[in-house]
Design an enzyme around this catalytic site. Structure first.
Site, PDB file in Angstrom:
ATOM      1  N   PHE A 247       9.357 -45.684  -1.757  1.00 37.08           N
ATOM      2  CA  PHE A 247       8.918 -44.953  -0.573  1.00 37.08           C
ATOM      3  C   PHE A 247       7.409 -44.927  -0.475  1.00 37.08           C
ATOM      4  O   PHE A 247       6.826 -44.261   0.288  1.00 37.08           O
ATOM      5  CB  PHE A 247       9.482 -43.518  -0.587  1.00 37.08           C
ATOM      6  CG  PHE A 247      10.987 -43.498  -0.788  1.00 37.08           C
ATOM      7  CD1 PHE A 247      11.794 -44.428  -0.156  1.00 37.08           C
ATOM      8  CD2 PHE A 247      11.572 -42.575  -1.624  1.00 37.08           C
ATOM      9  CE1 PHE A 247      13.169 -44.425  -0.345  1.00 37.08           C
ATOM     10  CE2 PHE A 247      12.943 -42.559  -1.819  1.00 37.08           C
ATOM     11  CZ  PHE A 247      13.741 -43.486  -1.178  1.00 37.08           C
TER      12      PHE A 247
ATOM     13  N   TRP B 154      10.045 -41.047   6.703  1.00 38.52           N
ATOM     14  CA  TRP B 154       9.015 -41.192   5.667  1.00 38.52           C
ATOM     15  C   TRP B 154       9.627 -41.837   4.413  1.00 38.52           C
ATOM     16  O   TRP B 154       8.996 -42.631   3.739  1.00 38.52           O
ATOM     17  CB  TRP B 154       8.433 -39.812   5.314  1.00 38.52           C
ATOM     18  CG  TRP B 154       7.405 -39.863   4.222  1.00 38.52           C
ATOM     19  CD1 TRP B 154       6.058 -40.007   4.388  1.00 38.52           C
ATOM     20  CD2 TRP B 154       7.633 -39.779   2.812  1.00 38.52           C
ATOM     21  NE1 TRP B 154       5.435 -40.024   3.171  1.00 38.52           N
ATOM     22  CE2 TRP B 154       6.373 -39.889   2.175  1.00 38.52           C
ATOM     23  CE3 TRP B 154       8.755 -39.631   2.015  1.00 38.52           C
ATOM     24  CZ2 TRP B 154       6.215 -39.846   0.803  1.00 38.52           C
ATOM     25  CZ3 TRP B 154       8.616 -39.600   0.637  1.00 38.52           C
ATOM     26  CH2 TRP B 154       7.352 -39.703   0.043  1.00 38.52           C
ATOM     27  N   HIS B 155      10.894 -41.473   4.152  1.00 41.63           N
ATOM     28  CA  HIS B 155      11.524 -41.989   2.941  1.00 41.63           C
ATOM     29  C   HIS B 155      11.862 -43.465   3.035  1.00 41.63           C
ATOM     30  O   HIS B 155      11.938 -44.152   2.017  1.00 41.63           O
ATOM     31  CB  HIS B 155      12.799 -41.190   2.621  1.00 41.63           C
ATOM     32  CG  HIS B 155      12.506 -39.859   2.019  1.00 41.63           C
ATOM     33  ND1 HIS B 155      12.260 -38.749   2.785  1.00 41.63           N
ATOM     34  CD2 HIS B 155      12.394 -39.465   0.730  1.00 41.63           C
ATOM     35  CE1 HIS B 155      12.009 -37.720   1.984  1.00 41.63           C
ATOM     36  NE2 HIS B 155      12.073 -38.130   0.738  1.00 41.63           N
ATOM     37  N   GLY B 156      12.095 -43.946   4.203  1.00 42.75           N
ATOM     38  CA  GLY B 156      12.420 -45.361   4.289  1.00 42.75           C
ATOM     39  C   GLY B 156      12.599 -45.806   5.715  1.00 42.75           C
ATOM     40  O   GLY B 156      12.949 -45.008   6.597  1.00 42.75           O
TER      41      GLY B 156
ATOM     42  N   SER C 257      10.650 -36.720   8.350  1.00 40.27           N
ATOM     43  CA  SER C 257      10.730 -36.707   6.884  1.00 40.27           C
ATOM     44  C   SER C 257      11.712 -37.776   6.398  1.00 40.27           C
ATOM     45  O   SER C 257      11.467 -38.483   5.414  1.00 40.27           O
ATOM     46  CB  SER C 257      11.162 -35.321   6.418  1.00 40.27           C
ATOM     47  OG  SER C 257      11.637 -35.371   5.115  1.00 40.27           O
TER      48      SER C 257
END
Lengths: 458, 376
Positions: free
Chosen positions: A458, A320-322, A317
């Site tokens: 993102f 996923w954001h960066g 997770s």
């Protein structure tokens, strides 16, 4: 094209005036698709090739799954394709940078060229949405969508295209199969959502950003108290920014007759980290729960495996954001925090003796601390900020009282909203007064500058 | 089948009836607040303590971009003065005190409250057109002296006919969509904001509040600069009193170290500023004003020989047009070199000399005599 820009206002007026009469005909889907692609192409027309490709692969993977006995093969192929797209466009630079660092560490006379590509906005959101359709079909949770146009509209529907909510096929596709219901209630609901979102973004998030950006740009030059308050401000900035975006997206969709899922539910009132993730970016955390955590085994195979699954889910997770190590650390921190609070929550003392407010404040402090890694430009900056908070002394932080007033007022509002006196907040004159104040504040005290939403990256 | 809809994590959900109430309240506020504000915020140039005489009032320099205040000042001036002098900092008096401006010397000669100083710093002709068109609606059925500063046509950049984008004075007053200067490329949001500000007085009032009370910033940036100040306390409901001192040091252009300039000048047929000025005259005439144009002053000593010749050519073309259109005008004579502070601004002796020159002209005397009882 940002929701709080004149471009979008003009775009939406045109789209909606054609959409209203078309809504009663079968052509409205075509109109939605064309306008959604226009909306996305406004950023860069080349992005359209990527979204069209991703849409086609997921759609035909399901067609082939239905026709073939080798469902797993087609599912795997579509997932590999979707993750490949994400990997190439989002993580290409991150991977090559790290490989080059590794090569240099071992003294290899080789440098892998970084792919010189632009990051297509919203790719993480629509890729996950398209994947959920394919996986849900594989699991037998939904039926195949016969219309490619409808599926393409589902993937690209412009109110939610850039930063979610990440809708499930089971929620949005059935809505696209019916004629949109445009009632006065939908319009007034949509307006209410939009105004609150606009206020959160323009009056609050962009305001706090003025303080945060300055402190985080040169953390070595700030004292401990300034860094602490900048982190506190960022905690609220990101909430106002992202939940404001979501409110606007849901409001626009609602005006058009669609119901998008709730994405934020007063996350800073969470009493545990599990609770936090049920309130923060709900569409993403539930996505990870359903498509990663549970398939990994969830909490069914003993404590060790449960925590391993949690850790993997949180780190992914974070990624996923960066594409940066700061996000990985952020995810890992949340995983560790999740273990601790999960264990604590099982003790009778914590459950019965610790006041709710203490739990809420503890979660808030932890989440705020973790945001340091999310916001910092690099790992070294993050380390500098953490060190600075504890050792750089206390000087006059020059934190605007007005900003503090806003954050605390909204926090208190949220506490009241989740308390027994919530009915008082439903008092119509109060709601009218608050709406007037928000709109007046926007008209009088804010500029017309447009800061992009944080989550668009993102 | 419709799915259940979880509205939000707050209570701000209004019905259409509530929205109507919100719209009614906001419309009322937008319409009434600027009007009420005029009553609340004291503005009376006649009691200005710093002005030696009430006739010498000029807008405070800090409010040069506050067009809402210009509207108030123009309303006041229209009711108190028979003649308005509109122009840039030459009229305002960049290098002089309030008692050394052109309006002061003209009033001195006229012996009464005749001429109002409506100068605004940096107001080139295109901006002047916007200022009068959108914020000077009170100016009708008056006598107006229009100052034309040729400096604004001395190069393509000054003329705003340059293709290259750059920052210039008063962008909020130039055309935003049709016939906008090529060098002006703001975002759509900025342009839309400007149009809203021109047409809805509430927004020019908002701009006034920011300029007058929040150091020309929005509230958010202001609180970042003044983190512990109460924004409500900053709203003192007082318009600043103009500082009665020169804005720039009053020394001659030679003392300032200015060297000869080779301004290329823009031909009048191509000039954006000149065309704007022509439109301004049309607008003033259309609202029953009688216009008298003052062409200059301009410092010829600062120009190279070639530039001076080009300037004279441009000037004669402008005179030709004014003549042809029957607009009363005076092309001011050159002042002695030591009366100029720079290329276009006179020093106090220069203003006195200009007033003297104007009063020597029979047509000017006749022009002001038409309405001015105080004329001697």
């Amino acid at each position: 094209m940002l929701f709080h820009s004149w471009h979008f206002a003009i775009f939406f007026i045109i789209v909606y005036s054609v959409y209203l009469p078309l809504g009663k005909t079968k052509f409205y889907l075509y109109w939605l698709l064309v306008t959604s692609y226009f909306f996305y192409g406004w950023w860069n027309p080349l992005y359209l090739l990527i979204i069209a490709y991703s849409t086609a692969v997921n759609y035909y993977a399901v067609v082939l799954m239905q026709r073939s006995q080798r469902k797993g093969f087609w599912l795997t192929l579509s997932i590999v394709n979707s993750l490949g797209l994400l990997g190439f466009f989002k993580y290409g630079v991150f991977v090559t940078d790290n490989l080059n660092a590794l090569l240099s560490l071992v003294g290899a006379p080789l440098t892998i060229p970084a792919p010189g590509i632009l990051f297509p906005v919203g790719i993480s959101f629509y890729t996950f949405q398209a994947m959920s359709y394919t996986i849900d079909f594989y699991r037998g949770n939904i039926e195949r969508e016969p219309s490619f146009i409808r599926f393409a509209t589902f993937v690209s529907l412009f109110p939610r295209l850039l930063a979610g909510p990440i809708e499930r096929a089971g929620n949005l596709l059935p809505q696209l199969r019916e004629k949109p219901e445009i009632s006065s209630e939908n319009i007034t609901d949509g307006l209410s959502l939009f105004v609150v979102g606009l206020f959160k973004k323009v009056a609050l998030a962009d305001y706090l950003a003025l303080y945060v950006d300055k402190a985080y740009a040169a953390p070595g030059l700030s004292d401990g108290l300034t860094l602490m308050l900048a982190t506190f401000a960022f905690c609220w900035q990101i909430y106002f920014d992202f939940s404001g975006y979501t409110d606007m997206a849901r409001g626009i969709a609602r005006i058009m007759g669609f119901n998008l899922m709730l994405n934020f539910s007063n996350p800073y009132l969470a009493t545990g980290l599990g609770d936090f993730w049920r309130r923060w970016h709900i569409s993403l955390s539930s996505w990870f729960r359903d498509y990663l955590y549970i398939p990994l085994g969830g909490n069914r195979k003993g404590k060790f495996n449960t925590y391993r699954n949690m850790f993997v889910t949180m780190v992914v997770s974070g990624l996923w954001h960066g594409a940066a190590w700061t996000f990985v650390i952020w995810g890992a921190l949340h995983a560790v925090g999740r273990f601790l609070t999960r264990e604590l929550e099982r003790t009778e003392f914590y459950e019965k003796k610790v006041p709710k407010l203490v739990k809420q404040l503890s979660v808030f402090v932890f989440v705020t601390f973790a945001w340091i890694f999310f916001r910092a430009e690099s790992l070294s900056d993050a380390a500098l900020i953490v060190k600075g908070i504890f050792t750089a002394g206390l000087a006059n932080p020059n934190f605007p009282i007005l900003a503090l007033f806003f954050c605390l007022s909204i926090w208190i509002y949220q506490f009241l909203f989740e308390s027994r006196i919530r009915k008082f907040l439903d008092w119509t004159p109060l709601k009218i007064g608050v709406t007037c104040l928000m709109l007046l504040y926007l008209m009088i005290f804010t500029t017309s500058g447009h800061e992009a939403f944080i989550y668009l990256q993102f | 089948m419709r799915r259940s809809f979880i509205f939000s994590s707050n209570s701000i959900r209004l019905s259409w009836k509530s929205w109507i109430v919100v719209i009614a309240i906001l419309t009322g506020i937008v319409y009434l607040l600027p009007k009420l504000w005029r009553g609340l915020e004291k503005f009376d140039p006649s009691t200005d303590e710093l002005a030696a005489r009430s006739t010498d009032y000029r807008l405070p320099y800090s409010l040069s971009n506050d067009y809402w205040m210009f509207t108030r000042w123009s309303r006041y001036a229209c009711s108190e003065y028979p003649i308005l002098i509109i122009g840039d900092s030459v009229v305002w008096g960049q290098y002089v005190t309030m008692e050394q401006t052109l309006s002061h010397y003209l009033n001195e000669r006229a012996g009464g409250n005749i001429f109002a100083n409506m100068g605004v710093d940096g107001i080139h002709q295109a901006a002047m057109l916007g200022l009068v068109k959108y914020y000077g609606k009170a100016i009708s059925n008056k006598r107006v002296i229009l100052h034309l500063n040729p400096l604004w046509m001395s190069s393509k950049k000054h003329d705003l006919s340059d293709e290259e984008e750059f920052r210039f004075n008063h962008p909020r007053l130039v055309p935003q969509f049709i016939r906008k200067p090529a060098c002006y490329r703001p975002s759509l949001a900025q342009r839309a904001g400007v149009v809203a500000e021109r047409n809805i007085s509430f927004f020019s009032w908002v701009s006034h509040v920011r300029t007058n009370y929040f150091e020309n910033m929005d509230l958010q940036n202001w609180t970042i600069q003044n983190p512990y100040r109460n924004p409500l306390e900053a709203i003192t409901l007082e318009v600043p009193i103009p500082e009665n001192r020169p804005k720039s040091k009053p020394v001659t252009w030679a003392e300032r170290g200015m060297i000869k300039q080779d301004f290329p000048w823009v031909q009048v047929v191509e000039s954006f500023q000149w065309n704007s000025f022509k439109k301004l005259i049309e607008i003033l005439k259309a609202t029953d004003n009688e216009v008298f144009v003052i062409l200059g002053p301009f410092n010829p000593y600062v120009l190279t020989e070639e530039s001076l010749s080009r300037y004279n050519d441009v000037k004669s073309k402008m005179e030709e047009w004014l003549e042809g259109e029957g607009v009363s005008y005076r092309s001011l004579s050159d002042l002695p070199s030591e009366y100029y502070a720079d290329a276009s601004h006179p020093l106090k002796e220069g203003y006195a000399k200009i007033a003297e020159e104007l009063f020597e002209i029979e047509s000017f005397r006749k022009w002001i005599r038409k309405e001015t009882a105080a004329w001697k």
